[in-house]
Design an enzyme around this catalytic site. Structure first.
Site, PDB file in Angstrom:
ATOM      1  N   HIS A 114      20.673  -6.806  11.758  1.00 19.54           N
ATOM      2  CA  HIS A 114      21.240  -8.145  11.563  1.00 19.54           C
ATOM      3  C   HIS A 114      22.376  -8.104  10.528  1.00 19.54           C
ATOM      4  O   HIS A 114      23.430  -8.680  10.733  1.00 19.54           O
ATOM      5  CB  HIS A 114      20.106  -9.062  11.078  1.00 19.54           C
ATOM      6  N   GLU A 144      18.429 -21.395  -4.277  1.00 19.53           N
ATOM      7  CA  GLU A 144      18.945 -21.852  -2.972  1.00 19.53           C
ATOM      8  C   GLU A 144      18.461 -23.256  -2.652  1.00 19.53           C
ATOM      9  O   GLU A 144      17.382 -23.640  -3.079  1.00 19.53           O
ATOM     10  CB  GLU A 144      18.403 -21.008  -1.814  1.00 19.53           C
ATOM     11  N   LYS A 171      20.816  -5.072  -0.691  1.00 23.22           N
ATOM     12  CA  LYS A 171      21.816  -5.678   0.197  1.00 23.22           C
ATOM     13  C   LYS A 171      23.196  -5.108  -0.112  1.00 23.22           C
ATOM     14  O   LYS A 171      23.992  -4.852   0.788  1.00 23.22           O
ATOM     15  CB  LYS A 171      21.874  -7.199  -0.017  1.00 23.22           C
ATOM     16  N   LYS A 217      18.548   1.457  10.680  1.00 24.05           N
ATOM     17  CA  LYS A 217      18.789   0.073  10.246  1.00 24.05           C
ATOM     18  C   LYS A 217      20.283  -0.197  10.082  1.00 24.05           C
ATOM     19  O   LYS A 217      20.798  -1.207  10.560  1.00 24.05           O
ATOM     20  CB  LYS A 217      18.050  -0.205   8.925  1.00 24.05           C
ATOM     21  N   ASP A 269      22.494 -15.101   3.603  1.00 23.87           N
ATOM     22  CA  ASP A 269      21.098 -15.495   3.608  1.00 23.87           C
ATOM     23  C   ASP A 269      20.462 -14.924   4.868  1.00 23.87           C
ATOM     24  O   ASP A 269      21.033 -15.006   5.960  1.00 23.87           O
ATOM     25  CB  ASP A 269      20.967 -17.023   3.581  1.00 23.87           C
ATOM     26  N   TYR A 288      10.898  -6.909   4.181  1.00 25.58           N
ATOM     27  CA  TYR A 288      10.028  -6.814   5.353  1.00 25.58           C
ATOM     28  C   TYR A 288      10.261  -5.549   6.178  1.00 25.58           C
ATOM     29  O   TYR A 288       9.640  -5.392   7.237  1.00 25.58           O
ATOM     30  CB  TYR A 288      10.260  -8.038   6.259  1.00 25.58           C
ATOM     31  N   PHE A 327      13.944  -2.378   2.170  1.00 28.51           N
ATOM     32  CA  PHE A 327      13.330  -3.327   1.238  1.00 28.51           C
ATOM     33  C   PHE A 327      12.696  -4.472   2.023  1.00 28.51           C
ATOM     34  O   PHE A 327      12.796  -4.519   3.255  1.00 28.51           O
ATOM     35  CB  PHE A 327      14.386  -3.860   0.262  1.00 28.51           C
TER      36      PHE A 327
HETATM   37  P1  ITT Z   1      19.966 -13.064  -2.575  1.00 23.40           P
HETATM   38  O1  ITT Z   1      19.572 -14.426  -2.015  1.00 23.40           O
HETATM   39  O2  ITT Z   1      20.177 -13.056  -4.057  1.00 23.40           O
HETATM   40  O3  ITT Z   1      21.107 -12.455  -1.822  1.00 23.40           O
HETATM   41  P2  ITT Z   1      17.307 -12.294  -1.650  1.00 23.40           P
HETATM   42  O4  ITT Z   1      16.566 -10.992  -1.652  1.00 23.40           O
HETATM   43  O5  ITT Z   1      16.610 -13.497  -2.244  1.00 23.40           O
HETATM   44  O6  ITT Z   1      18.731 -12.040  -2.332  1.00 23.40           O
HETATM   45  P3  ITT Z   1      17.373 -13.591   0.992  1.00 23.40           P
HETATM   46  O7  ITT Z   1      17.013 -14.934   0.465  1.00 23.40           O
HETATM   47  O8  ITT Z   1      18.482 -13.512   1.979  1.00 23.40           O
HETATM   48  O9  ITT Z   1      17.764 -12.589  -0.175  1.00 23.40           O
HETATM   49  O10 ITT Z   1      16.147 -12.846   1.621  1.00 23.40           O
HETATM   50  C1  ITT Z   1      15.000 -13.499   2.084  1.00 23.40           C
HETATM   51  C2  ITT Z   1      13.831 -12.540   2.085  1.00 23.40           C
HETATM   52  O11 ITT Z   1      13.988 -11.659   3.185  1.00 23.40           O
HETATM   53  C3  ITT Z   1      13.712 -11.693   0.829  1.00 23.40           C
HETATM   54  O12 ITT Z   1      12.329 -11.577   0.527  1.00 23.40           O
HETATM   55  C4  ITT Z   1      14.284 -10.347   1.239  1.00 23.40           C
HETATM   56  O13 ITT Z   1      13.594  -9.288   0.583  1.00 23.40           O
HETATM   57  C5  ITT Z   1      13.982 -10.323   2.739  1.00 23.40           C
HETATM   58  N1  ITT Z   1      15.052  -9.616   3.452  1.00 23.40           N
HETATM   59  C6  ITT Z   1      16.379  -9.938   3.471  1.00 23.40           C
HETATM   60  N2  ITT Z   1      17.063  -9.043   4.191  1.00 23.40           N
HETATM   61  C7  ITT Z   1      16.157  -8.145   4.652  1.00 23.40           C
HETATM   62  C8  ITT Z   1      16.246  -6.979   5.420  1.00 23.40           C
HETATM   63  O14 ITT Z   1      17.405  -6.528   5.863  1.00 23.40           O
HETATM   64  N3  ITT Z   1      15.131  -6.297   5.687  1.00 23.40           N
HETATM   65  C9  ITT Z   1      13.938  -6.723   5.239  1.00 23.40           C
HETATM   66  N4  ITT Z   1      13.752  -7.801   4.483  1.00 23.40           N
HETATM   67  C10 ITT Z   1      14.847  -8.511   4.195  1.00 23.40           C
END
Ligand code: ITT
Length: 189
Positions: free
Chosen positions: A173, A41, A17, A168, A70, A148, A146
């Site tokens: 998003h 969270e 991210k 991307k 998030d 999905y 990373f």
């Molecule tokens: P932080 O909360 O520490 O920022 P995280 O990886 O836990 O990191 P999220 O809760 O926002 O972040 O992510 C939810 C899930 O969605 C998590 O498994 C991510 O790998 C996935 N994810 C988030 N953004 C994504 C993206 O742009 N493309 C693909 N998968 C994504």
């Protein structure tokens, strides 16, 4: 943030991210600094609520203007699952588990949504969102990105996000939410 140079902390445990945010915000002259942040969270159906709570917790540690975000993947035929449970779901059943749930399903529409929560000081918090619609592919493809990304084909394209990180970073998003956020940051320059 100091003087003319804009700097902002991004509190997250996810270095992918951070890389994406650096690319997007870097192009408009904003420096992103990683604030390593592992946070449990809250459970909620609302990405915005989750992000707001996390930003408040991050600010207590960072004590500098800081944002968190998030993100969730919402699959239409699964009534929006995994949604705000995306991280938990990926850990539990992985991409293969999602593909199994989607076996024989014709409607493969889905979207990613991101909510950024920015806490500038003790009294201020604001949110910014971005959404990207697409389709769940029939199998995982690509090795960039990373989470999905190997399963997600944005509308109007054939490649998954994991097959083209360039794509991307142009329409995701995250890109859209960061763009909105950047307008607020640069307006205060
Ligand atoms: P932080 O909360 O520490 O920022 P995280 O990886 O836990 O990191 P999220 O809760 O926002 O972040 O992510 C939810 C899930 O969605 C998590 O498994 C991510 O790998 C996935 N994810 C988030 N953004 C994504 C993206 O742009 N493309 C693909 N998968 C994504």
């Amino acid at each position: 943030m100091q003087g003319d140079s804009l700097e902002v902390y991004f509190a997250t445990s996810n270095k992918h991210k951070v890389e994406e945010a650096k690319k997007v915000l870097g192009t408009v002259g904003i420096t992103v600094k990683h604030f390593p942040f592992v946070h449990r969270e809250i459970r909620s159906d609302s990405l915005e609520e989750i992000a707001r709570e996390a930003a408040t917790a991050a600010f207590k540690q960072c004590r500098q203007p800081v944002f968190v975000e998030d993100t969730g993947l919402f699959i239409d035929s699964l009534n929006g699952f995994p949604g705000t449970f995306s991280a938990w779901t990926l850990k539990k059943i992985g991409l293969e588990g999602i593909l199994k749930l989607m076996q024989g399903v014709n409607n493969r529409s889905a979207y990613f949504e991101t909510y950024i929560a920015y806490k500038r000081d003790t009294s201020h918090i604001s949110t910014f969102s971005g959404k990207c619609s697409g389709q769940i592919s029939l199998e995982g493809r690509g090795s960039e990105g990373f989470g999905y990304d190997p399963l997600f084909v944005p509308d109007g394209h054939d490649q998954t996000f994991a097959e083209s990180i360039t794509l991307k970073n142009k329409l995701s998003h995250r890109y859209k939410s960061l763009l909105e956020f950047s307008k607020t940051l640069t307006s205060r320059r």
